[in-house]
Design an enzyme around this catalytic site. Structure first.
Site, short mmCIF file in Angstrom:
data_model
loop_
_atom_site.label_atom_id
_atom_site.label_comp_id
_atom_site.label_asym_id
_atom_site.label_seq_id
_atom_site.Cartn_x
_atom_site.Cartn_y
_atom_site.Cartn_z
N GLY A 224 0.99 -1.45 0.20
CA GLY A 224 0.18 0.45 -0.14
C GLY A 224 1.13 1.55 0.02
O GLY A 224 2.42 1.11 -0.34
N ALA A 227 2.77 6.22 3.33
CA ALA A 227 1.93 6.52 4.72
C ALA A 227 1.87 5.64 5.47
O ALA A 227 1.70 5.77 6.78
CB ALA A 227 1.48 8.07 4.14
N THR A 228 0.72 5.14 4.97
CA THR A 228 0.21 4.08 5.69
C THR A 228 1.37 2.74 6.01
O THR A 228 1.18 2.35 7.79
CB THR A 228 -0.95 2.63 5.01
OG1 THR A 228 -1.52 3.13 4.62
CG2 THR A 228 -1.42 1.66 6.29
N GLU A 246 5.53 -3.51 1.01
CA GLU A 246 6.21 -3.17 -0.68
C GLU A 246 5.01 -1.70 -0.53
O GLU A 246 4.14 -1.61 -0.80
CB GLU A 246 5.20 -3.87 -1.36
CG GLU A 246 5.62 -5.68 -0.89
CD GLU A 246 7.06 -5.49 -2.54
OE1 GLU A 246 7.41 -4.78 -2.40
OE2 GLU A 246 7.48 -6.80 -1.99
N CYS A 280 2.18 0.13 -8.72
CA CYS A 280 2.67 0.17 -8.19
C CYS A 280 4.05 0.63 -8.85
O CYS A 280 4.97 1.90 -8.76
CB CYS A 280 3.18 -0.18 -6.96
SG CYS A 280 2.99 -2.25 -7.56
P1 NAD Z 1 -3.17 2.65 0.75
O1 NAD Z 1 -1.91 2.74 2.06
O2 NAD Z 1 -4.29 3.31 1.19
O3 NAD Z 1 -4.18 1.69 2.10
C1 NAD Z 1 -3.39 0.01 2.02
C2 NAD Z 1 -4.24 -0.58 3.00
O4 NAD Z 1 -4.06 -0.33 4.43
C3 NAD Z 1 -5.47 -0.54 3.13
O5 NAD Z 1 -5.83 -1.78 3.16
C4 NAD Z 1 -6.27 0.20 3.78
O6 NAD Z 1 -7.22 0.04 4.87
C5 NAD Z 1 -5.21 -0.45 5.29
N1 NAD Z 1 -4.86 0.89 6.20
C6 NAD Z 1 -5.23 2.17 6.28
N2 NAD Z 1 -4.93 2.58 7.55
C7 NAD Z 1 -3.70 1.75 8.38
C8 NAD Z 1 -3.45 1.16 9.74
N3 NAD Z 1 -3.76 2.07 10.04
N4 NAD Z 1 -3.01 0.63 9.92
C9 NAD Z 1 -2.86 -0.41 9.27
N5 NAD Z 1 -3.92 -0.35 7.68
C10 NAD Z 1 -3.88 0.23 7.77
O7 NAD Z 1 -2.76 2.08 -0.04
P2 NAD Z 1 -4.41 2.70 -1.65
O8 NAD Z 1 -4.27 3.92 -1.53
O9 NAD Z 1 -5.04 1.37 -1.27
O10 NAD Z 1 -2.42 1.71 -2.62
C11 NAD Z 1 -2.13 2.65 -3.28
C12 NAD Z 1 -0.61 2.62 -2.67
O11 NAD Z 1 -0.19 1.52 -2.93
C13 NAD Z 1 0.05 3.59 -3.57
O12 NAD Z 1 1.33 4.00 -3.38
C14 NAD Z 1 0.86 2.51 -4.75
O13 NAD Z 1 2.24 2.19 -5.52
C15 NAD Z 1 1.25 1.32 -3.52
N6 NAD Z 1 1.20 -0.33 -3.76
C16 NAD Z 1 2.73 -0.22 -3.56
C17 NAD Z 1 2.93 -2.42 -4.09
C18 NAD Z 1 4.48 -2.58 -4.33
O14 NAD Z 1 4.43 -3.81 -4.91
N7 NAD Z 1 5.17 -2.10 -4.08
C19 NAD Z 1 1.81 -2.86 -5.49
C20 NAD Z 1 0.51 -1.99 -5.17
C21 NAD Z 1 0.03 -0.96 -4.85
#
Ligand code: NAD
Length: 472
Positions: A224, A227-228, A246, A280
């Site tokens: 994700g 920031a998260t 990731e 990503c």
């Molecule tokens: P996000 O960080 O907003 O959410 C990801 C997950 O984290 C969700 O399931 C969300 O409910 C959960 N979450 C939110 N707050 C949390 C907390 N405090 N504690 C634990 N879990 C929490 O990300 P997104 O908007 O769903 O995804 C997009 C981002 O993900 C982009 O920055 C993208 O580059 C990145 N991404 C990275 C990869 C990689 O392999 N490096 C792959 C896909 C996406």
């Protein structure tokens, strides 16, 4: 309705609550896709307890049995492939065709089968007169998987397949934007897997936060935003959890002077626009040398013009909407910043506003300053900035200047030259004449603030195992 479709509909009904829950809408049309249950923190605790109870039995099975069960899970996905792809298309927005929904379901099968075939053997480290030391790979226990909304099914498989393969049980928390895709996928997998080894708990950030702190969870696999990721690293600190992070990417692509613009245009396009840019490791900023600049821009416009965007279930489309309004607004803000700075729009950048779907037109922006927000912030959508360079060292410096360092690519007709430039880039992966081309046999992960830890292949299995040395 075919028997297979009817079976999938039954299964899909099972994942939705009889009453209540939260309605989920198709980002292309605004129509309802279904109702998602919303778990509480107490539900999460109960799921972890069940996964913990099931783990010793799962670990006690032979390695070969677990491998066979992953193949059976892959068979179950194949049986329901079309139902899963249609649901994914409606909930996530991605079209059925192109490198989208059917492709994603196919990748779930491919990754499950590849993971089933890897075996992590014990390593004999020392065996001589001084003694014997052997490294074994034990299960960790319960693995918590937290995923994003862009490739919800495929990324869930990346997290759960190696974890299960190594004898861990898994509690998975899908993104609140795409819960139904993951719940349906897990329901399909669980037609093949023993009870309680894989449990999905749909919920918001607080459920993910509890999972990240839970004393009975040994490891978090997170994909994700950065920031998260930071919050999860902090939350996991008290129980010293293992982590695979990731995180976000802002991948650079560098075209060298000897590249053939016509030959690379389509691969450049899909490197950037796969999943309508919501990937990503998509190419998010493209650096092109001055002598080739106009030709590359023109060749990309020609490709872009011919890629239909629209509602996912309509077979001709290969690009879809942004998955959610917040992401649409990020893309719109960054493209507006680029236009306001005087950058030149080659195509797109004029979205229709206040429509039911979150569509943003395929956008290519030329003559843009290397420090423009569209270049230095992750757009995660269908808008590519193309930056002109006259000095390759300068382009490499720009490419390496951000805190994100997930992927990158070099485009050239001279493999040695390309490799030399690739060796100077900071990233988890640098591709040559392609971008984002992942392979279940090849480890994948980020550098810098794009995260740490590797997925895929034997390295991926090690990440969900506890190394245990027996020394005599
Ligand atoms: P996000 O960080 O907003 O959410 C990801 C997950 O984290 C969700 O399931 C969300 O409910 C959960 N979450 C939110 N707050 C949390 C907390 N405090 N504690 C634990 N879990 C929490 O990300 P997104 O908007 O769903 O995804 C997009 C981002 O993900 C982009 O920055 C993208 O580059 C990145 N991404 C990275 C990869 C990689 O392999 N490096 C792959 C896909 C996406």
């Amino acid at each position: 309705m075919s028997a297979q479709t009817a079976d999938f509909q039954d299964l899909f009904r099972r994942v939705q609550p009889a009453e209540g829950g939260r309605e989920v809408f198709d980002p292309a049309t605004g129509e309802s896709v279904g109702r998602a249950p919303e778990a509480s923190v107490e539900d999460l605790d109960a799921a972890v307890a069940r996964a913990k109870a099931a783990q010793p039995g799962w670990a006690a099975r032979s390695d070969q049995q677990r491998s066979q069960l992953l193949h059976s899970a892959a068979d179950a996905i194949e049986t329901h492939a079309e139902g899963l792809a249609r649901l994914l298309s409606q909930e996530q927005g991605k079209p059925l065709n192109g490198p989208n929904a059917r492709f994603e379901v196919g990748a779930c099968v491919a990754w499950l089968r590849a993971t089933a075939e890897f075996t992590l053997e014990p390593e004999v480290l020392v065996d001589d007169d001084s003694g014997k030391a052997v490294l074994h790979w034990r299960p960790l226990g319960v693995v918590g998987a937290i995923g994003p909304w862009n490739w919800p099914m495929m990324i869930s498989i990346w997290q759960l397949a190696p974890s299960l393969r190594q004898g861990n049980t898994v509690v998975i928390k899908p993104s609140g934007y795409t819960p139904l895709s993951v719940l349906a996928l897990v329901e399909v997998l669980n037609t093949a897997l023993p009870q309680e080894v894989l449990i999905a708990v749909p919920g918001r950030g607080e459920v993910g936060d509890r999972l990240s702190r839970h004393p009975d969870v040994a490891k978090i696999m997170f994909t994700g935003s950065t920031a998260t990721g930071r919050s999860i690293i902090k939350a996991a600190a008290d129980t010293v959890k293992r982590l695979t992070m990731e995180l976000g990417g802002n991948d650079a692509g560098i075209v060298l002077e000897d590249a053939d613009p016509e030959a690379i245009a389509e691969d450049l396009f899909w490197g950037a626009f796969i999943n309508t840019g919501q990937t990503c490791a998509a190419l998010k900023r493209l650096y092109v040398p001055e002598p080739l600049y106009d030709q590359v821009c023109q060749a990309l416009v020609e490709v872009a013009k011919n890629m239909p965007m629209g509602v996912g279930l309509e077979e001709q489309n290969v690009l879809g909407p942004l998955q959610n309004k917040a992401q649409w607004e990020i893309v719109d803000r960054l493209v507006t910043a680029a236009k306001d700075s005087g950058a030149r729009v080659l195509i797109g950048a004029e979205p229709e506003r206040n429509t039911a779907g979150y569509f943003y037109p395929t956008t290519l922006i030329a003559d843009i300053d290397p420090q423009n927000p569209l270049v230095v912030e992750e757009q995660f959508g269908p808008a590519l900035p193309i930056i002109k360079y006259t000095d390759l060292d300068q382009a490499i410096e720009w490419a390496n200047s951000l805190t994100e360092a997930l992927g990158s690519s070099v485009w050239s007709s001279n493999p040695d030259r390309a490799e030399e430039v690739a060796s100077r880039l900071v990233a988890g992966t640098t591709w040559i004449n392609k971008h984002g081309a992942i392979d279940p046999r090849v480890p994948f992960g980020g550098a810098r603030e794009s995260g740490f830890g590797l997925e895929f292949g034997l390295e991926g299995l090690k990440e969900v195992s506890q190394p245990h040395i027996i020394s005599q």
